[in-house]
Design an enzyme around this catalytic site. Structure first.
Site, PDB file in Angstrom:
ATOM      1  CG  HIS A 141      -1.932   1.083   1.449  1.00  0.00           C
ATOM      2  ND1 HIS A 141      -1.710   2.398   1.658  1.00  0.00           N
ATOM      3  CD2 HIS A 141      -3.245   0.921   1.178  1.00  0.00           C
ATOM      4  CE1 HIS A 141      -2.820   2.936   1.925  1.00  0.00           C
ATOM      5  NE2 HIS A 141      -3.871   2.004   1.482  1.00  0.00           N
ATOM      6  CG  ASP A 218       0.713  -2.552   6.073  1.00  0.00           C
ATOM      7  OD1 ASP A 218      -0.231  -2.769   6.981  1.00  0.00           O
ATOM      8  OD2 ASP A 218       0.695  -1.966   5.126  1.00  0.00           O
ATOM      9  CD  GLN A 221      -6.578  -4.651   3.881  1.00  0.00           C
ATOM     10  OE1 GLN A 221      -7.620  -5.455   4.073  1.00  0.00           O
ATOM     11  NE2 GLN A 221      -6.751  -3.365   3.581  1.00  0.00           N
ATOM     12  CE  LYS A 244      -7.147  -0.615   6.188  1.00  0.00           C
ATOM     13  NZ  LYS A 244      -8.072   0.022   4.968  1.00  0.00           N
ATOM     14  CB  CYS A 382      -3.629   3.210  -1.669  1.00  0.00           C
ATOM     15  SG  CYS A 382      -5.069   4.678  -1.358  1.00  0.00           S
TER      16      CYS A 382
END
Lengths: 424, 150
Positions: A141, A218, A221, A244, A382
């Protein structure tokens, strides 16, 4: 764990009808899902952008501002004491959720983006020299690209990018070639937001550690869709967002190993991050407060804690299993529509379906689906390098959560057929 | 479905599938690039400007049906028009796609470009419809920078 049994029941009865019933019960926990948009029942398939919030989270925010609101870590009065307790209890819940060794290792931020920027600004500025290297992957991202570009530009360091294959999978052997004595940090996504790919993050971390290189993961997600154990992964930093994860916006988490965080300079200066201030010298506070300058998002942290509590009644494994089953149902249903090409066909995926439709721009797909009450994301997500890698300007992306149903997948399929009809 | 049909009218779908003047213009003396970061649409406008008159115009690029059809229909409309006529058309076009026709009901007739009136019901798509026109204006102004809808 009783609710988990309802979501994935033992096969004592007609399994599909019982599961459907349970999912519909789960949906009642999310008030937004029962509304109509454009005269049609909302089919919310944009969960990778942000997830919806259960009633418990909405009530926690309301309750906090109605009866608990106060500043934390400074008041002598009852409300401040209670707010502090609730804020720190949320931290402890996050700590257990990712199995961190200590609450000192859980820093509240605004979100994944700020978590990554914190590491780039604090750890990165301290440790990077001209000619040093930072490794990211092709599927990042923008928030896990740009902070490193900015840092490398400032430091005269070099950004290395691990390529991906045509299925959207991380190429471990290429990654291995990029690791070298000048590598100072690896920052890689656990799950791709544009493709749904689940990366072999354990191996990525182990390979970096052979070079004594720390790894930032990261997890924006991944945290909502996979059980995360930072100690088992042995990652050095893990970043994720509350919104999220069925929690509020404006709250996120940076996990970091205490040993690393202790040695890092503060990210921002201000209140709460100091122990004492004179004009000659300021002594910084202990972890995690050293990295939490200013009045934090107390309500957001409490809301995130409640969201985690809500998820834990089902068990992340069970939610992941349900979502995987939904993906297994949706993937062939979508990919057999004439003209559809899936972007991101990794063997290991979360419930993300990115696709392009022959002769129709994703934005036109999105507009027509929207008129059917179906919310998907269209655009570059993104992740422009991913789009370039697959030679498309944009994709349409449906991303599922555990409150989505097979009926909603069917509605999406029907919606795509409507797109084809309009453009025929 | 009715407002969808209003947006995706036959003439728009036709120009999307078979865009007119979709080529690089040999001998163009003005070009400009347009970019819509939201959807990744990219367009290049080529102009042959003689004095104040657009003697030839073409475009290339990738985009959604609305942006491509808008560019295509714009080129067919503007060939032989003066700079002032193009500006006046853009002004009217912009008011129509943003639902502000009443602000200045006078001005040039849009003619076939009226098919874009349906865009006003889809606010996020206004940028798609106006990208070609913004790019045209940049080309007329002689700037070489990419114009962005953001």
């Amino acid at each position: 764990m009783s609710a988990a049994v309802e979501i994935l029941p033992p096969d004592t009865r007609d399994e599909s009808s019982r599961r459907a019933l349970a999912v519909h019960r789960v949906r009642e926990d999310f008030p937004i899902l029962s509304q109509k948009v454009r005269g049609k029942p909302l089919v919310y398939l944009d969960n990778a952008a942000t997830s919806q919030k259960p009633q418990a989270v909405i009530e926690a925010l309301q309750r906090y501002y109605a009866v608990e609101n106060s500043n934390v870590h400074r008041g002598i009065h009852l409300l401040s004491e209670q707010a502090t307790q609730a804020y720190e209890a949320a931290r402890a819940r996050v700590q257990r959720f990712v199995n961190a060794a200590s609450t000192r290792e859980i820093i509240f931020t605004r979100g994944t983006t700020e978590s990554i920027n914190l590491v780039a600004a604090s750890y990165g500025r301290r440790h990077l020299q001209p000619g040093d290297e930072v490794i990211i992957s092709w599927m990042e991202h923008h928030s896990n690209i740009v902070p490193w570009q900015m840092l490398c530009e400032e430091k005269g360091a070099i950004l290395r990018v691990v390529p991906i294959n045509d299925d959207g999978e991380f190429l471990l052997q290429e990654y291995e070639k990029l690791l070298n004595p000048r590598t100072r940090l690896v920052s890689v996504t656990h799950v791709s937001n544009a493709l749904g790919t689940i990366n072999p993050i354990g191996e990525i971390i182990a390979m970096a550690h052979r070079w004594d290189v720390p790894v930032l993961v990261d997890g924006a997600q991944a945290a909502p869709h996979l059980p995360v154990d930072v100690q088992a992964l042995d990652c050095d930093f893990y970043a994720f967002s509350g919104h999220k994860l069925y929690g509020p916006t404006g709250i996120g988490v940076l996990y970091g190993k205490a040993r690393l965080l202790d040695a890092m300079p503060p990210y921002q200066g201000g209140g709460d991050m100091i122990r004492s201030v004179t004009f000659e010298k300021t002594i910084y506070n202990a972890l995690p407060y050293k990295f939490e300058a200013g009045t934090p998002n107390v309500a957001g942290a409490i809301g995130l804690g409640v969201a985690i509590e809500y998820l834990e009644q089902f068990g992340l494994e069970n939610l992941a299993a349900y979502e995987h089953e939904l993906l297994s149902y949706a993937t062939p249903a979508i990919s057999r529509i004439p003209g559809v090409r899936l972007i991101g066909t990794a063997r290991e995926k979360t419930s993300v379906l990115s696709f392009v439709l022959d002769g129709v721009h994703p934005h036109d797909v999105g507009t027509i689906l929207d008129r059917e009450g179906i919310a998907i994301r269209t655009g570059h997500h993104c992740a422009q390098p991913v789009m370039d890698r697959f030679g498309v300007p944009a994709t349409a992306r449906a991303s599922f959560a555990f409150y989505n149903t097979r009926e909603e997948v069917d509605a999406l399929v029907a919606g795509i057929h409507k797109v084809i009809e309009v453009f025929s | 479905m009715s407002d969808l049909r209003e947006l995706y009218q036959e003439v728009i779908l036709d120009h999307h599938k078979n865009p007119r003047n979709f080529r690089i213009l040999e001998g163009a003396n003005r070009t400009a690039e347009g970019y819509n970061p939201l959807c990744g649409d990219r367009i290049t406008i080529y102009l042959q400007l003689q004095g104040d008159v657009i003697t030839d115009i073409s475009f290339q690029g990738v985009g959604c049906a609305i942006s491509k059809a808008s560019a295509s229909m714009m080129t067919t409309r503007l060939k032989g028009k003066t700079r002032a006529e193009a500006e006046a058309l853009f002004g009217k076009f912009h008011r129509v796609v943003t639902g502000q026709r009443d602000l200045a009901p006078d001005g040039p007739e849009l003619g076939k470009l009226e098919v874009f009136a349906g865009v006003s019901e889809f606010p996020v798509r206004v940028k798609c419809a106006s990208l070609a026109w913004h790019t045209l204006r940049a080309a007329l102004d002689g700037g070489s920078q990419t114009v962005s809808t953001e």
